[in-house]
Design a protein around this motif. Structure first.
Motif, mmCIF file in Angstrom:
data_model
loop_
_atom_site.group_PDB
_atom_site.id
_atom_site.type_symbol
_atom_site.label_atom_id
_atom_site.label_comp_id
_atom_site.label_asym_id
_atom_site.label_seq_id
_atom_site.Cartn_x
_atom_site.Cartn_y
_atom_site.Cartn_z
ATOM 1 N N LYS A 331 39.978 34.495 38.004
ATOM 2 C CA LYS A 331 40.541 33.742 39.148
ATOM 3 C C LYS A 331 41.578 34.579 39.886
ATOM 4 N N LEU A 332 42.488 35.221 39.116
ATOM 5 C CA LEU A 332 43.513 36.044 39.750
ATOM 6 C C LEU A 332 42.882 37.235 40.458
ATOM 7 N N HIS A 333 41.832 37.807 39.846
ATOM 8 C CA HIS A 333 41.181 38.977 40.440
ATOM 9 C C HIS A 333 40.497 38.606 41.751
ATOM 10 N N LEU A 334 39.872 37.419 41.814
ATOM 11 C CA LEU A 334 39.217 36.995 43.048
ATOM 12 C C LEU A 334 40.256 36.698 44.137
ATOM 13 N N ALA A 335 41.414 36.062 43.752
ATOM 14 C CA ALA A 335 42.469 35.769 44.738
ATOM 15 C C ALA A 335 43.036 37.054 45.306
ATOM 16 N N LEU A 336 43.230 38.039 44.460
ATOM 17 C CA LEU A 336 43.762 39.322 44.903
ATOM 18 C C LEU A 336 42.801 39.986 45.881
ATOM 19 N N LEU A 337 41.526 39.886 45.589
ATOM 20 C CA LEU A 337 40.530 40.483 46.488
ATOM 21 C C LEU A 337 40.519 39.776 47.827
ATOM 22 N N ASP A 338 40.740 38.473 47.850
ATOM 23 C CA ASP A 338 40.783 37.676 49.090
ATOM 24 C C ASP A 338 41.977 38.073 49.978
ATOM 25 N N LEU A 339 43.097 38.191 49.295
ATOM 26 C CA LEU A 339 44.325 38.508 50.010
ATOM 27 C C LEU A 339 44.225 39.910 50.612
ATOM 28 N N ARG A 340 43.640 40.831 49.905
ATOM 29 C CA ARG A 340 43.490 42.197 50.405
ATOM 30 C C ARG A 340 42.525 42.212 51.580
ATOM 31 N N ALA A 341 41.566 41.342 51.592
ATOM 32 C CA ALA A 341 40.625 41.288 52.709
ATOM 33 C C ALA A 341 41.320 40.757 53.954
ATOM 34 N N GLN A 342 42.206 39.718 53.789
ATOM 35 C CA GLN A 342 42.923 39.186 54.948
ATOM 36 C C GLN A 342 43.875 40.235 55.527
ATOM 37 N N ARG A 343 44.554 40.877 54.630
ATOM 38 C CA ARG A 343 45.529 41.885 55.081
ATOM 39 C C ARG A 343 44.826 43.006 55.825
ATOM 40 N N ALA A 344 43.663 43.404 55.322
ATOM 41 C CA ALA A 344 42.937 44.473 55.988
ATOM 42 C C ALA A 344 42.433 44.026 57.348
ATOM 43 N N GLY A 345 42.031 42.737 57.504
ATOM 44 C CA GLY A 345 41.528 42.254 58.776
ATOM 45 C C GLY A 345 42.628 42.110 59.808
ATOM 46 N N LEU A 346 43.893 41.670 59.390
ATOM 47 C CA LEU A 346 44.990 41.478 60.328
ATOM 48 C C LEU A 346 45.743 42.772 60.610
ATOM 49 N N MET A 357 52.172 40.263 58.117
ATOM 50 C CA MET A 357 51.659 41.332 57.278
ATOM 51 C C MET A 357 52.596 41.589 56.129
ATOM 52 N N LEU A 358 53.898 41.448 56.353
ATOM 53 C CA LEU A 358 54.860 41.637 55.282
ATOM 54 C C LEU A 358 54.730 40.547 54.237
ATOM 55 N N GLU A 359 54.488 39.304 54.725
ATOM 56 C CA GLU A 359 54.335 38.178 53.788
ATOM 57 C C GLU A 359 53.096 38.396 52.911
ATOM 58 N N LEU A 360 52.045 38.841 53.530
ATOM 59 C CA LEU A 360 50.816 39.107 52.765
ATOM 60 C C LEU A 360 51.036 40.216 51.747
ATOM 61 N N GLY A 361 51.887 41.189 52.044
ATOM 62 C CA GLY A 361 52.171 42.268 51.089
ATOM 63 C C GLY A 361 52.901 41.750 49.882
ATOM 64 N N ARG A 362 53.859 40.826 50.119
ATOM 65 C CA ARG A 362 54.590 40.280 48.982
ATOM 66 C C ARG A 362 53.666 39.454 48.092
ATOM 67 N N SER A 363 52.802 38.690 48.738
ATOM 68 C CA SER A 363 51.863 37.867 47.956
ATOM 69 C C SER A 363 50.917 38.761 47.116
ATOM 70 N N GLU A 364 50.487 39.864 47.693
ATOM 71 C CA GLU A 364 49.578 40.766 46.947
ATOM 72 C C GLU A 364 50.273 41.363 45.740
ATOM 73 N N SER A 365 51.585 41.722 45.897
ATOM 74 C CA SER A 365 52.313 42.295 44.768
ATOM 75 C C SER A 365 52.439 41.285 43.647
ATOM 76 N N GLU A 366 52.699 40.027 44.029
ATOM 77 C CA GLU A 366 52.842 38.968 43.018
ATOM 78 C C GLU A 366 51.546 38.766 42.253
ATOM 79 N N LEU A 367 50.460 38.747 42.963
ATOM 80 C CA LEU A 367 49.149 38.557 42.281
ATOM 81 C C LEU A 367 48.842 39.732 41.352
ATOM 82 N N GLU A 368 49.217 40.939 41.770
ATOM 83 C CA GLU A 368 48.961 42.095 40.891
ATOM 84 C C GLU A 368 49.788 41.997 39.627
ATOM 85 N N ARG A 369 51.046 41.500 39.756
ATOM 86 C CA ARG A 369 51.903 41.366 38.576
ATOM 87 C C ARG A 369 51.322 40.333 37.617
#
Length: 785
Positions: A331-346, A357-369
Motif C-alpha cells: 500500500k505504501l509503495h503504491l501511494a509513493l508511486l502515485d505521489l511521484r507521478a503527480q509531482r512529475a506531471g506538475l 510542488m514543495l508540499e508534494l515533496g514533503r509528502s513523498e519524503s514522509e511516505l519513503e520514511r
C-alpha cells in the motif's frame, strides 16, 4: 572308377592297311557290372562257393551237436519302492522321497534292485542255505540228475516250481548251514548261471537261471528269489532297529536341551519382572519415527528462514522487492508511486519552487520514511522467526538423541529375551517331533509288509533252451552264404586276368575278332548225336598224317561243334578286318606262352582252306615249335633248315588237305632264332609265299619273352593277339600290345579263347547252334574273300 584307355597316332604301314598306333593315355569310364556278370562270377567259382557253404554249415551243425544242452527257468517279480500296505504316517522317519529318477529311460530304483539281485552275497546265501557246495546235482549238473529234490523243503509254497515231481525232505534250517567260506569258483559258476533283466517300462524283473539240468534251473530260480526276499526283510528289520535306537538317543538329548532353555528363560524373567520387551520396542520405534518426521519439517522451515534472513541482511540486496507481497508495504509503495507521478506531471507546468510542488515533496519524503520503517519491521520479524525455528530444531535433536539411546538399551534387552524364548520354542518343537516319530516308527515296524511280489513262479523246463537248432542252422546258412560270396569276390578281386571279350575291348581298345569256347566244355554242351556226327566227319588229308592230329584241331575233328563255328567267325572277322583287300600275311602271337597260339593258327588256316583258299601255315617259333605236334607230323626239317641255307623253300613245304592247305614246320632248333627270322632270306621267303598263296599264317613265339614276334610283325600285313581267358594277366597283355604298336605292327584285333559256353561270350552257341545245325544239315563253307 577309371581305366586307362587308348587312342592311336598314325604311323607308317603297308599299303592297303590301316596304320599302326602309338599309345596315348586317356581315361574312360569302365562299364558297370550287371547282374549277369555277378552270376558268371559265382558260376566260375561255384565249387569254391559250395565248399565254403558246406564247411560253414557243417561247422554250425557240429557245434550244435556237441554243445551242451542248457535249460532255462525264470521267475518274474514285481518290485515297488514301498509295500502296497502302507500306514498314513506322514512324518515317519523311514519315509523316502517319492520322486523316482530315471537312468537311461528306466527307473533308478528298478536298476538298483536288478544290481542287488546280481549280488554275490545273495548267491552265497543260496549256496550256504541250500548246501550246494556239497550237492552233486549242482557240482555236476545234468538233465537226468534229481539230487535237488531233498532241498525243496527250504522253498515256500509261493516259490515252489511248477512241474516239480518230488515231495521234498525235511527242511534244512539256517542253523545247519556251515560257517565256512564259500569257494569263489562255486560263486563264479552260480553267477554264470544267473541272468537278471528288467522288463522295460514296467516294475517287473525277470530272474533267470540257465543250467544243464532242468530241475537245477527251476530250483535256483526259486531259491534265489527267496534269498533276495529274506535279505530285503532282514535289511528292513535292521533299518527299524537302527531308527528306534537313533530316535531314543535324540529324544533324550532334546529333553535335556528343553529343560536347560526353560531354566535360562525363567532366570531372565526373575531379573526383569516388568519388562515387556516387544511392546516397548514398538512404542520407542513409533516415537522415534514421529520425532524424526517433525525434525525434518522443522529443519526445512529453519533453512528457509535462514536463507531469507541472509538475503535481507546482505548489503545491496533489494529488500523492498522481497516484501512487496506484504499488504502494508504494498500500500505504501503504491501511494509513493502515485505521489511521484503527480509531482512529475506538475513539475513541468508549475516549477520546482511552487508551494504545491514543495508540499508534494514533503509528502513523498514522509511516505519513503514510512516504507523504510515497514521494511525494517518485516526484516526484524524474519529474524525472530528464524531464531525460534533454530531453537525448536535444537530441542527436537536433543529429544531424538534421547530416544535413540533408549532404543539401543531396549534392543539389547529384547535380543536376550528373544534368544532365550527361541531356544525354548526350538527345544519344544524338536522334542515333540522326535516323540511323534518314535511312536510312528514303533507302529510301522510292526507291519511286516514286503515290497516284492512274485508275479510268476519258476517252472521246470521240458525242452532245452540252448542250443537252438533252427536258429543255429539259419545262422550257419547265412554265414555260409556270406563266406561263399566273400570268397568268390575275394578271389575275383585278386584275379588280374582277362575274363571276357568286353574286358579286352575296354582294356586294350582293340576289336575282338572271335571268342573261342573251351573245347572240353563245348563238347559236353553238344547233344550226343551231334557230337558223334562231328567226330565222324574227320577227313583224311592227302600227303600227310593229319588223321592222327591233335583233337584240338576242331575244324577237322568236330566241324559242327561251337568251337569250329567260332573259328569260322574268326576267319570272317580276319577277312573283313582291313579296308580293301584282306590281309594275306597274318601273324598270330600272344603275351606269354601256352595261351593257344598254335591251336588258333592251325584252326584258322584250316578254316581258310575250307573256304577254298590256298593257305600255307608257317611255324616260325624256332625256339619251342608245337605246330607239328598238333598236326601229328615229324619235325625233322623245316623253316630253320631253309633260313640256314641247308634246303630250298620248296623242299620244306608239306602239302595238306587235298592241295589247299600247306605247312612249313619249324625244323631243328637253331642257335640264333631271332637273327634267322629277321634275316633278308626270311623277308624274301615271305614275299615269295605272298605271291604263291592266298594266305600266309605265321605261328610266332610270344611277344614278351622274345623279340621274334615283334620282328615278324613288321613284315606281316596284320597281327592277331591271342588271349587266354581267365589266365592272361592284364598288365602282361597291355605290355605286349604296347610293344607291338611301338614297332608299328598293325594289330587286326584279339582272339579270346578258353571261354565257358554257358556263361561266356559264346552263350548264343549253346542255345541256337544245335537248333540251326540239326540232324541232316551241315555247315556251308564260306566263299573266300
Amino acid at each position: 572308377m577309371t581305366e586307362q584307355a587308348l587312342t592311336s597316332r598314325p604311323t607308317a604301314a603297308p599299303a592297303g592297311f590301316a596304320p599302326a598306333g602309338v599309345i596315348d593315355a586317356e581315361f574312360s569310364e569302365v562299364p558297370a557290372r550287371h547282374l549277369r556278370d555277378y552270376l558268371r562270377l559265382l558260376y566260375k567259382y561255384r565249387w569254391l562257393a559250395a565248399t565254403c557253404l558246406a564247411l560253414t554249415l557243417g561247422v554250425s551243425l557240429l557245434v550244435t551237436l556237441v554243445t551242451t544242452r542248457l535249460y532255462t527257468a525264470s521267475t518274474r517279480l514285481q518290485l515297488a519302492r514301498q509295500s502296497p500296505i502302507q500306514l498314513q504316517l506322514q512324518e515317519n522317519v523311514l519315509r523316502v522321497d517319492e520322486n523316482d529318477r530315471s537312468v537311461n529311460g528306466s527307473s533308478s530304483f528298478i536298476a538298483t534292485q536288478v544290481a542287488a539281485l546280481k549280488s554275490r552275497d545273495i548267491a552265497e546265501r543260496v549256496i550256504r542255505t541250500s548246501r550246494l557246495a556239497t550237492d552233486d546235482a549242482f557240482l555236476h549238473p545234468g538233465s537226468t540228475r534229481k539230487g535237488l529234490l531233498g532241498l525243496t523243503g527250504n522253498l515256500v509254497n509261493l516259490l515252489r516250481p511248477r512241474g516239480w515231481d518230488g515231495t521234498g525232505a525235511e527242511s534244512v534250517g539256517a542253523e545247519h548251514v556251515a560257517a565256512s567260506e564259500v569257494d569263489p569258483l562255486l560263486l563264479d559258476r552260480y553267477m554264470g548261471y544267473l541272468t537278471v533283466q528288467d522288463v522295460r517300462g514296467t516294475d517287473l524283473v525277470d530272474v533267470t537261471f540257465t543250467t544243464p539240468s532242468p530241475t537245477l534251473s527251476a530250483f535256483l530260480a526259486a531259491a534265489h528269489t527267496q534269498a533276495y526276499m529274506e535279505a530285503n526283510e532282514e535289511a528292513r528289520r535292521a533299518t527299524d532297529v537302527t531308527a528306534k535306537d537313533f530316535l531314543g538317543r535324540q529324544l533324550l538329548e532334546s529333553r535335556q536341551q528343553l529343560e536347560k532353555a526353560q531354566d535360562a528363560l525363567a532366570r531372565f524373567a526373575a531379573d526383569h519382572p516388568n519388562v515387556a520387551v516387544n511392546e516397548e520396542q514398538k512404542i520407542v520405534g513409533q516415537r522415534i519415527g514421529e520425532v524424526s518426521s517433525l525434525l525434518t519439517k522443522v529443519e526445512g522451515t529453519r533453512l528457509n528462514l535462514e536463507t531469507r534472513y541472509q538475503f535481507l541482511t546482505t548489503p545491496g540486496s533489494e529488500t523492498l522487492a522481497y516484501f512487496l507481497d506484504r499488504p502494508g508495504v504494498q500500500k505504501l509503495h503504491l501511494a509513493l508511486l502515485d505521489l511521484r507521478a503527480q509531482r512529475a506531471g506538475l513539475g513541468q507546468r508549475l516549477g520546482l519552487n511552487h508551494p504545491q510542488m514543495l508540499e508534494l515533496g514533503r509528502s513523498e519524503s514522509e511516505l519513503e520514511r514510512q516504507l523504510a520503517a515497514e521494511v525494517a519491521e518485516e526484516t526484524t520479524s524474519v529474524r525472530a522467526r528464524y531464531d525460534a525455528a533454530r531453537l525448536r530444531e535444537d530441542a527436537l535433536r536433543h529429544k531424538m538423541t534421547h530416544l535413540e539411546e533408549v532404543a539401543v538399551e531396549l534392543h539389547a534387552l529384547g535380543s536376550r529375551y528373544d534368544l532365550l524364548k527361541n531356544d525354548v520354542d526350538t527345544a519344544h518343537a524338536l522334542h515333540d517331533s522326535l516323540l511323534k516319530q518314535q511312536m510312528e516308527t514303533s507302529v510301522n515296524s510292526q507291519l511286516a509288509a514286503s515290497n516284492v511280489r512274485v508275479v510268476e513262479r519258476p517252472e521246470v523246463p521240458q525242452s532245452p533252451s540252448k542250443p537252438r537248432v533252427a536258429v543255429n542252422l539259419i545262422l550257419g546258412l547265412l554265414a555260409g552264404l556270406f563266406a561263399a560270396v566273400g570268397a568268390v569276390f575275394f578271389c575275383d578281386y585278386f584275379d588280374n586276368s582277362v575274363k571276357s571279350s568286353e574286358e579286352v575291348e575296354g582294356f586294350l581298345q582293340l576289336p575282338t575278332l572271335a571268342t573261342i569256347p573251351n573245347f572240353a566244355l563245348a563238347r559236353r554242351a553238344l547233344p550226343r548225336s551231334m557230337a558223334a556226327k562231328g567226330s565222324a566227319a574227320v577227313a583224311p588229308v592227302a600227303n600227310g598224317n593229319v588223321g592222327g592230329c591233335s583233337p584240338d584241331v576242331v575244324m577237322l575233328h568236330d566241324p559242327r561243334s561251337p568251337a569250329a563255328e567260332a573259328f569260322r567267325s574268326l576267319r570272317t572277322a580276319v577277312l573283313f578286318s582291313a579296308a580293301g583287300a584282306p590281309p594275306k600275311v597274318i601273324l598270330l602271337t600272344s603275351a606269354g606262352a601256352s595261351e593257344g597260339k598254335t591251336v588258333t593258327s592251325v584252326n584258322l588256316a584250316t578254316s581258310l582252306a575250307e573256304a577254298g583258299s590256298r593257305v600255307i601255315l608257317l611255324d616260325v617259333d624256332l625256339r619251342r615249335p608245337n605246330c607239328h605236334r598238333t598236326l601229328g607230323l615229324v619235325n625233322d626239317h623245316g623253316l630253320s633248315s631253309f633260313l640256314a641255307g641247308q634246303m630250298e623253300l620248296e623242299r620244306v613245304i608239306r602239302p595238306l588237305d587235298g592241295g589247299r592247305l600247306f605247312f612249313v614246320p619249324a625244323g631243328p632248333t637253331p642257335p640264333n632264332p631271332a637273327e634267322l627270322v629277321g634275316s633278308a632270306r626270311m623277308r624274301d621267303a615271305l614275299d615269295a609265299l605272298r605271291e604263291a598263296y592266298d594266305f600266309v599264317i605265321l605261328d610266332s613265339p610270344p611277344v614278351l619273352p622274345v623279340t621274334d614276334a615283334v620282328v615278324l610283325g613288321r613284315e606281316a600285313d596284320g597281327a592277331v593277339l591271342v588271349v587266354k581267358g581267365h589266365d592272361t594277366p592284364r598288365e602282361l597283355l597291355r605290355r605286349a600290345r604296347d610293344q607291338l604298336l611301338q614297332a608299328n605292327v598293325h594289330i587286326l584285333g584279339a582272339v579270346v579263347n578258353n571261354v565257358d559256353l554257358r556263361w561266356g561270350d559264346t552263350y548264343f552257341y549253346s542255345r541256337y547252334y544245335g537248333g540251326y545245325y540239326g540232324p541232316g544239315s551241315s555247315p556251308q563253307p564260306e566263299a573266300s574273300a
